[in-house]
Each structure stands twice: as C-alpha cells, then as structure tokens.
Design an enzyme around this catalytic site. Sequence first.
Site, mmCIF file in Angstrom:
data_model
loop_
_atom_site.group_PDB
_atom_site.id
_atom_site.type_symbol
_atom_site.label_atom_id
_atom_site.label_comp_id
_atom_site.label_asym_id
_atom_site.label_seq_id
_atom_site.Cartn_x
_atom_site.Cartn_y
_atom_site.Cartn_z
ATOM 1 C CG HIS A 282 -2.028 0.940 1.193
ATOM 2 N ND1 HIS A 282 -1.847 2.298 1.284
ATOM 3 C CD2 HIS A 282 -3.359 0.742 1.034
ATOM 4 C CE1 HIS A 282 -3.041 2.891 1.206
ATOM 5 N NE2 HIS A 282 -3.964 1.974 1.047
ATOM 6 N NE ARG B 217 -2.746 7.525 -1.705
ATOM 7 C CZ ARG B 217 -2.901 6.338 -2.262
ATOM 8 N NH1 ARG B 217 -2.852 6.217 -3.572
ATOM 9 N NH2 ARG B 217 -3.096 5.277 -1.519
#
Lengths: 226, 541
Positions: free
Chosen positions: B320, B340
């Site tokens: 990740h 994000r």
Amino acid sequence: MEEKLVDINVMGKLYQVPEGLTIMTAMEWIGYKFTRGCGCRGGFCGACGTFYRLPGNYKLQVGLACSTKIIPSMYLTQIPYFPSQKALYDLDEIENPVKALLELYPEIKKCVGCGACVKACPQNLRPIDYIAAALRGDWKEAAELSFDCIMCGLCASRCTGELVPYNIALFVRRYFSKSVRPKPKHIIDRNKEIREGMFDEAVKALASLSEEELKKKYDLREFEKL
Amino acid sequence: MSGYPISIQESIKKLEQTRSFRLTQEIPRLSFSEREQLLKECHPDYRPDSIKEVRVGPNKGERLTNKLADLLEAKSSLKPDKIDLQFIDHEVDILVIGGGGAGVSAALIAQERGASVLLATKLRIGDSNTIMAEGGIAAATQCNDTPERHFLDTIGGGRFKNKKDLVSALVHDAPLMVEWLKDLGCMFDTHDNGDFVVSFAGGQQRRRVHSCKDTSGLEFMRVIRDELYNRKIPVLEYCPAIELLLDEEGKSAGAILKNIETGEHLIVKAKAVILATGGIGRLHPCDFPTTNHYGATADGLVIAYRAGANLLHMDHIQFHPTGAMWPEQMLGQLITEACRGNGSHLVNINGDRFINELETRDTVSSAILREVKDRGNGIPTPTGKEGIWLDTPLINIRGDAGKLDRMFAGIVHRFNEYGIDVRKEPIMIFPTQHYQNGGVEIDSDARTSVAGIYAAGECSGGVQGINRLGGNSLLDIFVFGHRSANNACEYVKKVKVGKLSLRHITEYNRQLDEVGINNGLTSPILLPDYTREAVKIKSYN
C-alpha cells in the site's frame, strides 16, 4: 549506540526497556508472546486496553497497548477481556425502539452520570453523553457520539451502574442506521436493475473481449473529476 | 507547535509553499504500458530475492513469494499418527474457518439457509484484516456508474490477470452487498438526504467507495459480529484450524483445530469447509512492515495446499502506498487511500508531486520507491529512514474545515496521540505490505480445486488479479462470503462424507522427504514471533 533503558512495571514486575516503544512492543521486547491482549496492532480492534498509573499520582490512566508510548516508571496491566452483557434481538422485530432499549438493557436507567466511563475511554469518547442521548430517544446523537467505539470494554469495567455502554451503543447505532435513516433511492433502483439482469449482457460482452481489446478500452477510460 | 522533529520541519515549509500551485496542477495518468515499465523497474515483486520456487504440492515448480514458499515446504505441525480420528468433538454441515468479514458473512448466510454451522477462529471473532480496513466498499451504485465500468477498472487494476468470471460476479453483487450491510444496520456516510457518500480509490474511474468514516471495516465487522451473536451461531475462539481433514475419496471432511490457550486438539467433522483465513502480512514479505492484523500468517493457504488445493498469483504482493513512516510507533500502519481520494497530494522533499495520486496502488507504491531510492527525493527521519509527505490538510482546504474530523476521525485521533495535528500538518508515509492479491484458486461459486472446500476473501485467489483496487476487498469478502455459503449449502445437501483421513499429511511429508527438503520449519505458524534474539537464546529451546 547504547539504547537508553527506562523502568516499567508490568503487572507488578519491574523491567528495563528501551525508551520510545509502545506498551505492546515493550512487552514483546521483554519476551512476552501474546495470544490475548494483542489484535490488530493498529488501534481498531480493542484487544489491548490497558490501565496504568504513574508513581505519586492517584489518577488511573488508560491507553491501548498498541498505540500508547511507554512512560518511565509506569505500572500497568492489560484488560484483554471484561465480562459483559449483550442482549439478543431481531432488528426486524423492533417496533418501539425506546421500549425495546429499556427492555433489552434495563440497567441503562442505573447510569448516575458519574463520568467514570469518560475517564476510562482510550478513544476519548464520552459514553455518559451517548447513554444520555439514547435515554432521551435521540438516536442520531447517540449513534454519532458513539461511532468511534472499538468495544475494548474499559468503560464497562469502570461503570458504577454496571452498564455495558458499548453494547448499548451498538444496538442504538444499528437501529438508527437501519430504521431511522431512509434507504437511498439510488441503491434501491440500482439493485432492481441488477436483479432484472440489466447489466448482464454488457458485462458479458466486456468479459469476452481479448486482453488487447480490454487494454485499449482501459487506456481510453474517462475519469470523473476529483 | 509542530508535532515533527525540527530536522524535518523545513521540508513541511516547502510543501506549504507549493500548495497553491499543486492545487492547479494536473498530472496525467500513465498508460498501461508505461505503468508496466514502472512496475518492472521499481515494484518489490520484481526484486530477484522476492520469490522462490516451491518444490512440492499442487504448484510444484512455480515461483511464489519466498516466505510462503518456505512455509509450504515446512512439515506439518501435526503428528498424524498421534491423532485418533474416531473421537469427533463437533459434527456439522459447514465449518467456517476464520472470524473476519468473509467468515462471519458466510456463517450468517449458511445458517439462514438452514445448514448447521460452526465458526472457528484463531483469536477473537472480528480479529482480522477486515476490522482494520479503512476506506470502504466499492460498488457501482451511482447513476453515472455501471458494473461494466467497475469490471474494466478491476481487471485493468489487476493487470488483466484476474479470472473474468470472478470479476463479473464481484461487480454484479456489489450493490447488493451494500444494501445487505445497510439492512443490517451499518452506519454508512450519507449526505443530508440520506444518499450514500462515495469517494475515489486509485484506478477507479468513478467515485464508488462507500465508507463509514475511516473505520469502515470496523463498522461492518462489529455489526455482522453482533448479528452472529443474535442468531446464536456456535463459535470457537482461540481455535485455529491446523490441518484440514479429507475422506478416503479426497473430499473435504472437516478440520483439526487447536485450542491455542490449552494446547488441546479438536476434531471437527464437516461436510463442507469454508476457508476465510485472510492474508499473509505477518510473514513480512520482502521484509516490509505491514498493515495487517497480528494473525495474518497464511495459515489457510498452507493447510489448503497440503489438502491438494492449488494457489494462484502468490508471486504478487500488494504494497500500500501510504503506510505511516512517522512516528516510529506507527510504522507501517495504514493511512487510508481515501485521503488521496479526497484530494491529498504526495509530495517529495522539494515540495513537488511526482505521480497522479489516484493511480493504482502498485503504481503509486513503485513511484514512491523510485522517488526515494532512485531519485533521492525522500524526507529523512531522525532515525535514518526516509519517507514522502501525504498532504492531509488539503482535504479540508478542498472540502470544508470539518471534513477531516467528519470523515477521517480515526486518523485525526491516532496521530493526535503523538502530537501531530493532521489538519495542519502532513503525514509522513512509505509503502507498507497490505494485501496478498492471490490465494487459493476459486471459481465464481467460491469452490477450490478440492471437493467441499470453499474459500472466500483474502485467502482466495483469482478475483483481484495481481493488484487489487481500493474498495474491492471489503467487497470481495462479502460477495464470496455469500457465494461460498450459498454453494456450500447446496453441496452439503447431496454429499456423503466417508471415513476421516489425514493420509494427505503423511503423503505430503513423504514428498518433502523424497525431494530432500528439511528446512527445519513447521507450519502453519499461527502467530508471528517477535521475540528478540537475546531472549530466544536464553530460552534454550
């Protein structure tokens, strides 16, 4: 570089451990291998609730072992489990939620507002407030105030009225989310379409494409704007 | 006052200076071939020492992530000749192994359909990667979205290695699963009118991730666990399966559990077994830190493999992009992609962006590794590591002043414990092991290659290809949790289980001997061992 060692006291036994560790990594550094008292190691699962005190201070303090830095001279014990009552219910059968709450968890009336739960919550929640909101029938408030609960059990261990606040909160949130809040029309409509097979042909057609054709389509996607 | 050491505050100032420019900056997405190039250069999967050949069993001759290969080449931790299979402790239609989202949903559905069910799990019910999942569940529920779009994103995200029938099943069932969770009383994020809030995840062309703040997995888990208790489904906690049982015909016949608190073994006879044992992160593939739960030690893969089930895509691990890098106490912990998805930038030491933040996870992680290792643009920590900034204050700047508190309460709280206010300061991140991509190969009915053994969730392989998209895991666990239960219920109506056998274990050990493999390990390992060498030496084991 020599690691600086500090004293900590695990369930009455003194150890020296490097400073800067969490309670959990300090115990592992000592040589404890966890089966209980350790779960996600990231502050979500409620396995590692811990009580501690510092010398010369009567205040009982709390933290999650996975995310609380050790404090020199602290003395601690984990509470990996605490006995609790969980009422059994069928959400579909609840007609009068306030009546149901009082029947499922009659002890809720024993909350005297002492605030011991607030001091015991490692998530900085105020169970006293969400219990009060639930008693008022303010489901939204009770649901929102209790949402960050990880069900570690520390509030129940300190409650003078012997409530299990987190199980009461879970009932309230489930009832609120299922029955008070409306079901969005967009999900009802979409699932009607899904059940009617409206997208089946299109997905099938896509799945039958070669890898090259799929790659072309993939590169040509148009993204919704951020 | 900053929560960061003075040595790195300078780079925060640079990040603040470039913020207004960055808000107008468009970074184009990579084409599929540009992405492949970046991955081959920088993704940890392509390091020469990340995979190794496994020399026995169904995937013999294939190269798998090396720490798994070691466990597959280990001897069983069970001594088959010491077990008397006549003393059966539990007999049920369906044994579910694993107490995360896949296992619990499978148990709920199987019981609803009238099967007798036992759920066994290694730690407590809910101890799983599910409970740690932050972002949410992907489903095409919006009018600008369709299951086809979701299909294309998922299969491209998986680098076209996904099994297409599994992806079709995934995207078809997705909106149904969201409604199932809503009906159980999961508290989704909603707009004022009650419609679901949806966010972006990397590689998804539409906003389609349904969240419950940044603790979506926790919310789903505590609700379905509560329902499991309400329906009085029998549960054995602290009882991992350490081997599967077959009958003389090689069909599934149950499992041997071990009570890890007492050491006692329990024999469960079951017509079907649903494996829902989760991931591999606590083996620390490629020596990365992990976001995974303490119990993520690939037990299900090991026992299914010995029983004859083949694995798929176990040469590709997901890292990740945004694991915490500072404070050290949080090293490797997950910072949800939704940061994000709601407008946070990734920023290097010069205050510059270097990749479109909504590329797929494999791409963004590779770009971060390139930025730090190859280009020397990382931000050094006082302890000699390097990271990249995730500009979290942008979430409030682009949204509203309360957005972080409203949607990212978990992150705000966890960093606050260390004196960092993520509303005002960025988070330092670096890639962390997150997901195993592959697993025990299944078909769209969640069947493995062994009759009567089903698999669902992270331990299964095929649906995610070799890179999973954000939002597709909380989806996968419920889609295949349901499908495994539905199909196992049909299967148990017809099947007759013969005499219980552990011959496959004896046979597997024999094959190891034949090839001359003795790596000194036994598996499954059940829990990672974080004991220091100095303590280990003095325990004289």
